[in-house]
Design a protein around this motif. Structure first.
Motif, mmCIF file in Angstrom:
data_model
loop_
_atom_site.group_PDB
_atom_site.id
_atom_site.type_symbol
_atom_site.label_atom_id
_atom_site.label_comp_id
_atom_site.label_asym_id
_atom_site.label_seq_id
_atom_site.Cartn_x
_atom_site.Cartn_y
_atom_site.Cartn_z
ATOM 1 N N SER A 50 -47.682 5.395 18.529
ATOM 2 C CA SER A 50 -48.804 6.308 18.736
ATOM 3 C C SER A 50 -48.829 7.361 17.642
ATOM 4 O O SER A 50 -47.801 7.689 17.046
ATOM 5 C CB SER A 50 -48.749 6.945 20.126
ATOM 6 N N ARG A 51 -49.995 7.862 17.348
ATOM 7 C CA ARG A 51 -50.169 8.906 16.339
ATOM 8 C C ARG A 51 -50.119 10.258 17.018
ATOM 9 O O ARG A 51 -50.569 10.399 18.156
ATOM 10 C CB ARG A 51 -51.494 8.730 15.613
ATOM 11 N N CYS A 52 -49.578 11.246 16.311
ATOM 12 C CA CYS A 52 -49.502 12.583 16.885
ATOM 13 C C CYS A 52 -49.530 13.632 15.782
ATOM 14 O O CYS A 52 -49.457 13.307 14.603
ATOM 15 C CB CYS A 52 -48.249 12.745 17.741
ATOM 16 N N GLU A 53 -49.689 14.890 16.208
ATOM 17 C CA GLU A 53 -49.616 16.033 15.316
ATOM 18 C C GLU A 53 -48.433 16.882 15.762
ATOM 19 O O GLU A 53 -48.248 17.114 16.950
ATOM 20 C CB GLU A 53 -50.864 16.895 15.415
ATOM 21 N N ILE A 54 -47.657 17.372 14.808
ATOM 22 C CA ILE A 54 -46.538 18.267 15.111
ATOM 23 C C ILE A 54 -46.911 19.636 14.553
ATOM 24 O O ILE A 54 -47.140 19.783 13.349
ATOM 25 C CB ILE A 54 -45.230 17.752 14.490
ATOM 26 N N HIS A 55 -47.004 20.630 15.444
ATOM 27 C CA HIS A 55 -47.419 21.979 15.065
ATOM 28 C C HIS A 55 -46.211 22.907 15.054
ATOM 29 O O HIS A 55 -45.458 22.966 16.026
ATOM 30 C CB HIS A 55 -48.448 22.515 16.075
ATOM 31 N N TYR A 56 -46.066 23.650 13.941
ATOM 32 C CA TYR A 56 -44.989 24.635 13.815
ATOM 33 C C TYR A 56 -45.399 25.699 12.797
ATOM 34 O O TYR A 56 -45.804 25.365 11.681
ATOM 35 C CB TYR A 56 -43.693 23.975 13.345
ATOM 36 N N GLY A 57 -45.314 26.957 13.191
ATOM 37 C CA GLY A 57 -45.558 28.064 12.271
ATOM 38 C C GLY A 57 -46.905 28.024 11.582
ATOM 39 O O GLY A 57 -47.006 28.357 10.408
ATOM 40 N N GLY A 58 -47.945 27.599 12.289
ATOM 41 C CA GLY A 58 -49.277 27.545 11.695
ATOM 42 C C GLY A 58 -49.523 26.327 10.824
ATOM 43 O O GLY A 58 -50.593 26.185 10.245
ATOM 44 N N GLN A 59 -48.551 25.443 10.714
ATOM 45 C CA GLN A 59 -48.681 24.216 9.919
ATOM 46 C C GLN A 59 -48.796 23.006 10.839
ATOM 47 O O GLN A 59 -48.326 23.032 11.970
ATOM 48 C CB GLN A 59 -47.463 24.036 9.008
ATOM 49 N N VAL A 60 -49.411 21.953 10.337
ATOM 50 C CA VAL A 60 -49.548 20.709 11.089
ATOM 51 C C VAL A 60 -49.021 19.556 10.241
ATOM 52 O O VAL A 60 -49.357 19.446 9.065
ATOM 53 C CB VAL A 60 -51.025 20.419 11.458
ATOM 54 N N VAL A 61 -48.180 18.714 10.856
ATOM 55 C CA VAL A 61 -47.703 17.491 10.212
ATOM 56 C C VAL A 61 -48.196 16.327 11.058
ATOM 57 O O VAL A 61 -48.032 16.321 12.277
ATOM 58 C CB VAL A 61 -46.154 17.473 10.133
ATOM 59 N N TYR A 62 -48.820 15.360 10.422
ATOM 60 C CA TYR A 62 -49.307 14.170 11.115
ATOM 61 C C TYR A 62 -48.212 13.116 11.084
ATOM 62 O O TYR A 62 -47.568 12.919 10.053
ATOM 63 C CB TYR A 62 -50.586 13.654 10.460
ATOM 64 N N ALA A 63 -47.986 12.462 12.222
ATOM 65 C CA ALA A 63 -46.856 11.534 12.321
ATOM 66 C C ALA A 63 -47.218 10.323 13.178
ATOM 67 O O ALA A 63 -48.194 10.343 13.923
ATOM 68 C CB ALA A 63 -45.660 12.260 12.932
ATOM 69 N N ILE A 64 -46.392 9.312 13.070
ATOM 70 C CA ILE A 64 -46.464 8.126 13.928
ATOM 71 C C ILE A 64 -45.111 7.992 14.609
ATOM 72 O O ILE A 64 -44.068 8.052 13.954
ATOM 73 C CB ILE A 64 -46.771 6.852 13.118
ATOM 74 N N VAL A 65 -45.128 7.829 15.909
ATOM 75 C CA VAL A 65 -43.892 7.673 16.686
ATOM 76 C C VAL A 65 -43.328 6.288 16.386
ATOM 77 O O VAL A 65 -44.002 5.281 16.573
ATOM 78 C CB VAL A 65 -44.168 7.834 18.198
ATOM 79 N N MET A 66 -42.091 6.242 15.901
ATOM 80 C CA MET A 66 -41.457 4.967 15.562
ATOM 81 C C MET A 66 -40.628 4.410 16.711
ATOM 82 O O MET A 66 -40.493 3.204 16.849
ATOM 83 C CB MET A 66 -40.579 5.136 14.320
ATOM 84 N N TRP A 67 -40.058 5.313 17.529
ATOM 85 C CA TRP A 67 -39.271 4.894 18.694
ATOM 86 C C TRP A 67 -39.400 5.977 19.742
ATOM 87 O O TRP A 67 -39.699 7.135 19.451
ATOM 88 C CB TRP A 67 -37.799 4.640 18.336
ATOM 89 N N SER A 68 -39.205 5.608 20.989
ATOM 90 C CA SER A 68 -39.350 6.568 22.076
ATOM 91 C C SER A 68 -38.413 6.195 23.220
ATOM 92 O O SER A 68 -38.252 5.023 23.546
ATOM 93 C CB SER A 68 -40.797 6.544 22.578
ATOM 94 N N GLU A 69 -37.787 7.215 23.796
ATOM 95 C CA GLU A 69 -36.960 7.069 24.983
ATOM 96 C C GLU A 69 -37.475 8.037 26.033
ATOM 97 O O GLU A 69 -38.471 8.727 25.802
ATOM 98 C CB GLU A 69 -35.493 7.334 24.648
ATOM 99 N N PHE A 70 -36.810 8.154 27.164
ATOM 100 C CA PHE A 70 -37.288 8.964 28.283
ATOM 101 C C PHE A 70 -37.666 10.382 27.894
ATOM 102 O O PHE A 70 -38.749 10.857 28.213
ATOM 103 C CB PHE A 70 -36.231 8.988 29.407
ATOM 104 N N ASP A 71 -36.820 11.101 27.185
ATOM 105 C CA ASP A 71 -37.081 12.503 26.900
ATOM 106 C C ASP A 71 -36.869 12.846 25.429
ATOM 107 O O ASP A 71 -36.502 13.967 25.077
ATOM 108 C CB ASP A 71 -36.167 13.379 27.790
ATOM 109 N N ARG A 72 -37.102 11.878 24.552
ATOM 110 C CA ARG A 72 -36.995 12.111 23.116
ATOM 111 C C ARG A 72 -37.695 10.991 22.365
ATOM 112 O O ARG A 72 -37.946 9.909 22.912
ATOM 113 C CB ARG A 72 -35.546 12.248 22.679
ATOM 114 N N MET A 73 -37.995 11.291 21.113
ATOM 115 C CA MET A 73 -38.688 10.295 20.275
ATOM 116 C C MET A 73 -38.405 10.611 18.811
ATOM 117 O O MET A 73 -37.896 11.670 18.469
ATOM 118 C CB MET A 73 -40.188 10.321 20.559
ATOM 119 N N GLY A 74 -38.760 9.671 17.953
ATOM 120 C CA GLY A 74 -38.561 9.876 16.525
ATOM 121 C C GLY A 74 -39.630 9.192 15.721
ATOM 122 O O GLY A 74 -40.407 8.400 16.207
#
Length: 77
Positions: free
Chosen positions: A53-77
């Motif tokens: 899935s595609r997502c946006e990661i927001h931090y400090g007024g910046q946005v990074v666009y990402a694709i989830v490569m793997w996912s578990e119950f309470d974490r992903m990468g």
């Protein structure tokens, strides 16, 4: 074939961090923490979205666009 005792070598060195982020998906917004960061990606704890899935990661007024490569119950990468 590798032995079960052979260490896994990674393409990029991982750096432990504690960065609070907001992850936006198509239908949701989740708070999480980047705990592991490298040139090739990041592990986000406390957030989980389906792999590929595609997502946006927001931090400090910046946005990074990402694709989830793997996912578990309470974490992903």
């Amino acid at each position: 074939m590798t032995s079960p005792h052979t260490p896994i070598t990674r393409a990029h060195k991982r750096t432990p961090v504690a960065i609070e982020v907001i992850v936006n998906g198509v239908l949701n917004q989740i708070e999480g923490r980047i705990c592991d960061l490298s040139e090739g990606g990041a592990r986000i704890d406390g957030a989980s979205m389906p792999a590929r899935s595609r997502c946006e990661i927001h931090y400090g007024g910046q946005v990074v666009y990402a694709i989830v490569m793997w996912s578990e119950f309470d974490r992903m990468g």
